[in-house]
Write a protein that holds these residues in place. Structure first.
Motif, mmCIF file in Angstrom:
data_model
loop_
_atom_site.group_PDB
_atom_site.id
_atom_site.type_symbol
_atom_site.label_atom_id
_atom_site.label_comp_id
_atom_site.label_asym_id
_atom_site.label_seq_id
_atom_site.Cartn_x
_atom_site.Cartn_y
_atom_site.Cartn_z
ATOM 1 N N GLN A 1 18.726 -13.153 2.423
ATOM 2 C CA GLN A 1 19.693 -12.165 2.894
ATOM 3 C C GLN A 1 21.135 -12.614 2.696
ATOM 4 O O GLN A 1 22.041 -11.782 2.646
ATOM 5 N N ALA B 1 20.985 -12.020 9.909
ATOM 6 C CA ALA B 1 20.008 -12.770 9.116
ATOM 7 C C ALA B 1 19.370 -13.875 9.948
ATOM 8 O O ALA B 1 18.148 -14.095 9.895
ATOM 9 N N THR C 1 21.199 -10.914 -3.632
ATOM 10 C CA THR C 1 22.114 -10.744 -2.505
ATOM 11 C C THR C 1 23.571 -10.704 -2.948
ATOM 12 O O THR C 1 24.362 -9.905 -2.454
ATOM 13 N N MET D 1 20.411 -6.136 3.853
ATOM 14 C CA MET D 1 19.396 -6.942 4.533
ATOM 15 C C MET D 1 18.017 -6.755 3.916
ATOM 16 O O MET D 1 17.326 -7.727 3.606
ATOM 17 N N SER E 1 16.608 -4.498 10.374
ATOM 18 C CA SER E 1 17.678 -3.989 9.512
ATOM 19 C C SER E 1 18.163 -2.633 10.010
ATOM 20 O O SER E 1 19.377 -2.356 10.035
#
Length: 400
Positions: free
Chosen positions: A93, A118, A217, A242, A275
């Motif tokens: 993440q 995260a 990411t 996420m 999330s």
């Protein structure tokens, strides 16, 4: 076309300085952290192991595909199911290579909130895995010494550029292009006029797209910033950042095969629920529009940003060219290598080390090592067995 190219360059100006710093930090961590230390720290179970795994995973620069072999190697070294799942959830993440990029495009409040999300998501996922998974297996001592790491600036540079930037180069390019297209073709605030993009419906739509999709990411940040500039709520962008990097079809399959259906259900359930929850919570704290103008601050020429953008562009072109050249060489026939097996590889970084070392032998045009079986394929001229064994051992591995 001119507007598109200007937008591409503007995104590169925003992205490059932070990306270079992140790559440099990743390289330094690689040569400063002793091999096997993380596995020893995460050995055992309980709350301490889960919290440690999440704390280690948040700054580590690994994407969802790269984190799978790393996490499974930690599991073999004695990490509990909870610690393994905590690491699997928290690591992709975020990371040192994406923290500054996220702050540049979406602001520090969003970045700090994403880091906390995260960490908490990984912690809860790890605790649930310990609760509902199988009983923890006893620690299994490694059957090989940890791979040797050259603690030199050159090794830090090699790892940062070839391993970290080289593993996400395509996704950075894709993210820059999509962000530029959104800037050119989607008017600012347009998405805010679409009811189905706002609130819970928008988050569910983004979640349905993100779970099976693979996005890096770092490369996903410019895409999220472009969507926010077009009117997507920041909470919905958080769901994308996420769930997107943490899940994809390959990751889902790997977790199911190696950790089982119950752990997979915990993994997907935690990422999905948290999330959405964090997206709704952040959206209530900081409504959409809090940070949307992510290009305008580069209207004035910044020599450092310009130099960084040129350097990153050169590196990306070089990495893509290197990958294409390797694909071209891979089309050449494989010579007979039955019986060659590399021992000591625990992750994709190990595979890259072996392949690079063997490929430098005179007469060898390419090499491919299989992480699961250790099988080694060589293209070109087969070197002397002792030469091959020496090269593999100098890279920190064994050859059977």
């Amino acid at each position: 076309m001119d507007n598109f190219l200007q937008s591409v360059w503007s995104v590169m100006l925003s992205l490059s300085p932070s990306l270079l710093i992140g790559v440099a930090v990743a390289g330094l961590l690689h040569i400063l952290v002793p091999p096997g230390l993380i596995g020893r720290v995460l050995s055992g179970g309980g709350l301490r192991g889960v919290l440690t795994a999440a704390a280690v995973g948040v700054p580590m620069p690994l994407c969802s595909c790269g984190v799978i072999p790393t996490a499974l190697s930690l599991r073999k070294e004695g990490a509990s199911e909870g610690a393994t799942v905590s690491f699997l959830i928290s690591t992709p993440q975020t990371g040192v290579d994406s923290i500054l990029v996220t702050s540049t495009f979406l602001g520090w409040p969003f970045t700090f909130f994403k880091l906390g999300a995260a960490f908490l998501t990984g912690t809860v996922g790890g605790l649930l895995a310990d609760r509902f998974g199988k009983k923890n297996l006893p620690a299994q001592p490694a059957d090989h010494a940890p791979a040797k790491v050259k603690r030199t600036p050159g090794e830090a540079l090699r790892y940062g550029v070839l391993e970290i930037l080289g593993s996400i180069d395509y996704w950075i390019i894709l993210g820059v292009i999509i962000s530029a297209l959104l800037t050119v073709f989607v008017p600012p605030g347009y998405l805010a006029s679409l009811p189905w993009v706002q609130g819970l419906p928008g988050m569910l739509l983004v979640l349905a797209i993100s779970v099976p999709l693979y996005v890096c990411t770092t490369g996903s940040v410019p895409i999220a910033a472009g969507l926010v500039a077009a009117g997507m709520p920041l909470g919905t962008a958080l769901v994308f950042l996420m769930a997107g990097p943490a899940t994809n079809v390959a990751t889902i399959g790997a977790i199911y095969r190696t950790l089982g259906g119950r752990i997979l259900a915990v993994y997907l359930g935690v990422i999905t629920v948290f999330s959405m929850a964090f997206g709704l919570f952040f959206g209530s704290l900081l409504p959409a529009g809090g940070h949307v103008d992510h290009h305008a601050h580069h209207a004035a020429v910044d020599p450092l940003a310009t130099g960084a953008a040129i350097l990153v562009s050169v590196l990306l072109v070089g990495l893509v060219s290197r990958r294409l050249w390797r694909l071209f060489r891979a089309r050449r026939p494989v010579i007979a290598t039955e019986g060659l097996k590399v021992t000591g590889m625990t992750c994709n970084n190990c595979v890259a080390h072996v392949e690079e070392a063997v490929s430098k032998i005179d007469g060898v045009t390419g090499a491919r090592a299989d992480l699961a079986s250790g099988a080694l394929e060589i293209r070109g001229r087969l070197p002397e067995r002792e030469t091959l064994r020496r090269v593999v051992q100098e890279a920190g591995y064994g050859l059977e």
